[in-house]
Structures are given as structure tokens and as C-alpha cells.
Design a protein around this motif. Structure first.
Motif, PDB file in Angstrom:
ATOM      1  N   HIS A  53       0.826  -1.199   0.102  1.00  0.00           N
ATOM      2  CA  HIS A  53       0.073   0.196   0.093  1.00  0.00           C
ATOM      3  C   HIS A  53       0.927   1.381  -0.044  1.00  0.00           C
ATOM      4  N   ILE A  54       1.677   1.538  -1.060  1.00  0.00           N
ATOM      5  CA  ILE A  54       2.689   2.524  -1.065  1.00  0.00           C
ATOM      6  C   ILE A  54       1.946   3.716  -1.099  1.00  0.00           C
ATOM      7  N   ASP A  55       0.597   3.772  -1.724  1.00  0.00           N
ATOM      8  CA  ASP A  55       0.171   5.108  -1.693  1.00  0.00           C
ATOM      9  C   ASP A  55      -0.491   5.530  -0.275  1.00  0.00           C
ATOM     10  N   LEU A  56      -0.781   4.684   0.594  1.00  0.00           N
ATOM     11  CA  LEU A  56      -1.545   4.747   1.735  1.00  0.00           C
ATOM     12  C   LEU A  56      -0.003   5.300   2.514  1.00  0.00           C
ATOM     13  N   PHE A  57       1.148   4.768   2.536  1.00  0.00           N
ATOM     14  CA  PHE A  57       2.247   5.334   3.243  1.00  0.00           C
ATOM     15  C   PHE A  57       2.501   6.786   2.583  1.00  0.00           C
ATOM     16  N   ILE A  58       2.487   7.128   1.645  1.00  0.00           N
ATOM     17  CA  ILE A  58       2.723   8.394   1.094  1.00  0.00           C
ATOM     18  C   ILE A  58       1.652   9.314   1.756  1.00  0.00           C
ATOM     19  N   GLU A  59       0.407   8.952   1.777  1.00  0.00           N
ATOM     20  CA  GLU A  59      -0.572   9.911   2.272  1.00  0.00           C
ATOM     21  C   GLU A  59      -0.295  10.220   3.800  1.00  0.00           C
ATOM     22  N   GLN A  60       0.007   9.095   4.478  1.00  0.00           N
ATOM     23  CA  GLN A  60       0.120   9.322   5.948  1.00  0.00           C
ATOM     24  C   GLN A  60       1.565   9.939   6.273  1.00  0.00           C
ATOM     25  N   ALA A  61       2.528   9.860   5.264  1.00  0.00           N
ATOM     26  CA  ALA A  61       3.811  10.692   5.322  1.00  0.00           C
ATOM     27  C   ALA A  61       3.644  11.941   5.202  1.00  0.00           C
TER      28      ALA A  61
ATOM     29  N   GLY B 187      11.222   2.780  -3.554  1.00  0.00           N
ATOM     30  CA  GLY B 187      10.075   2.174  -4.225  1.00  0.00           C
ATOM     31  C   GLY B 187      10.512   1.240  -5.338  1.00  0.00           C
ATOM     32  N   LYS B 188       9.514   0.487  -5.277  1.00  0.00           N
ATOM     33  CA  LYS B 188       9.372  -0.464  -6.696  1.00  0.00           C
ATOM     34  C   LYS B 188       9.570   0.456  -8.005  1.00  0.00           C
TER      35      LYS B 188
ATOM     36  N   LYS C 187       2.213   5.052  -9.847  1.00  0.00           N
ATOM     37  CA  LYS C 187       1.232   4.883  -8.615  1.00  0.00           C
ATOM     38  C   LYS C 187       1.929   5.926  -7.590  1.00  0.00           C
ATOM     39  N   ILE C 188       3.030   5.910  -7.591  1.00  0.00           N
ATOM     40  CA  ILE C 188       4.103   6.760  -6.419  1.00  0.00           C
ATOM     41  C   ILE C 188       3.821   8.174  -6.774  1.00  0.00           C
ATOM     42  N   ALA C 189       3.981   8.475  -8.033  1.00  0.00           N
ATOM     43  CA  ALA C 189       3.912   9.906  -8.485  1.00  0.00           C
ATOM     44  C   ALA C 189       2.722  10.354  -8.398  1.00  0.00           C
ATOM     45  N   ALA C 190       1.520   9.551  -8.463  1.00  0.00           N
ATOM     46  CA  ALA C 190       0.013  10.076  -8.484  1.00  0.00           C
ATOM     47  C   ALA C 190      -0.284  10.263  -6.860  1.00  0.00           C
ATOM     48  N   ALA C 191       0.226   9.371  -6.236  1.00  0.00           N
ATOM     49  CA  ALA C 191      -0.118   9.510  -4.780  1.00  0.00           C
ATOM     50  C   ALA C 191       0.639  10.708  -4.217  1.00  0.00           C
ATOM     51  N   ALA C 192       1.892  11.040  -4.469  1.00  0.00           N
ATOM     52  CA  ALA C 192       2.661  12.018  -3.881  1.00  0.00           C
ATOM     53  C   ALA C 192       1.997  13.366  -4.536  1.00  0.00           C
ATOM     54  N   GLU C 193       1.837  13.595  -5.752  1.00  0.00           N
ATOM     55  CA  GLU C 193       1.029  14.776  -6.282  1.00  0.00           C
ATOM     56  C   GLU C 193      -0.372  14.993  -5.630  1.00  0.00           C
ATOM     57  N   LYS C 194      -1.119  13.961  -5.411  1.00  0.00           N
ATOM     58  CA  LYS C 194      -2.520  14.341  -4.608  1.00  0.00           C
ATOM     59  C   LYS C 194      -2.312  14.717  -3.263  1.00  0.00           C
ATOM     60  N   ASN C 195      -1.111  14.269  -2.493  1.00  0.00           N
ATOM     61  CA  ASN C 195      -0.773  14.513  -0.958  1.00  0.00           C
ATOM     62  C   ASN C 195      -0.047  15.845  -1.101  1.00  0.00           C
TER      63      ASN C 195
END
Length: 107
Positions: A44-52, A69-70, A76-84
Motif C-alpha cells: 500500500h505505497i499510496d497509503l504510506f505516502i498519504e500518511q507521510a 520504491g519499486k 502510482k507513487i507519483a500520483a499519490a505524491a501529487e495528490k498529497n
């Protein structure tokens, strides 16, 4: 031994980072989050990025999220980072079980 002001929080995987609040860590209380391997294997890399992002402080010298990260999860990582509200400062594909090293900064 860690320098004053540096704390290690062992026993967490990426997606459980939010539980640091149970140890007294408040939102926007952390300058740097670094993980060499706990995030790489987290599903759940996206959850980690959100919490961080929630825990990171906004500052010129702080607000950095650094982790491996993988490489195949880059989108997925880039999208989660931008969203947060995290902006990619730098990345380097290391390869193998080290994947890609990411450095994000909180806006």
C-alpha cells in the motif's frame, strides 16, 4: 546512538506510519522521513505516502520524504505524491531489490 532530535521508529511498515500518532507524533511534526526498505515491500505505497505527507512539516529545510520504491510502481507513487502535496525533488533508478530512490518535498 542517534544525534539529538533524530528518532528512529522501528517496527513500522510503510502503510502503518500513521500509527506514529500513538507514540505522540503530531501532524506536521516531522522534518524528514527516511525508509530504506520498509516501504519497498509494502503493498500500500499510496497509503504510506498519504500518511507521510500528513506527518511532514512544511519548511525550507524540512518536509522531505526519502524512500526506495519499486520502479514499476513509479506512476502510482507519483500520483499519490501529487495528490498529497508532495513534489518530486529527485529520483534515481538503482535497480534490483533497491528499485528507485525517491526524494519528495512537501509544498
Amino acid at each position: 546512538d542517534l544525534p539529538a532530535g533524530v528518532n528512529e521508529h522501528a517496527g513500522f511498515v510503510g502503510s502503518t506510519l500513521g500509527k506514529l500518532t500513538e507514540e505522540g507524533v503530531e501532524p506536521e511534526d516531522i522534518d524528514v522521513i527516511y525508509s530504506q526498505c520498509a516501504v519497498y515491500f509494502d503493498m500500500h505505497i499510496d497509503l504510506f505516502i498519504e500518511q507521510a505527507a500528513r506527518l511532514l512539516r512544511r519548511s525550507e529545510k524540512g518536509g522531505c520524504l526519502i524512500f526506495n520504491g519499486k520502479t514499476e510502481e513509479h506512476d502510482k507513487i507519483a500520483a499519490a505524491a501529487e495528490k498529497n502535496g508532495l513534489h518530486l525533488e529527485d529520483s534515481k533508478v538503482i535497480g534490483g531489490m533497491n528499485g528507485t530512490l525517491y526524494i519528495f518535498k512537501k509544498a
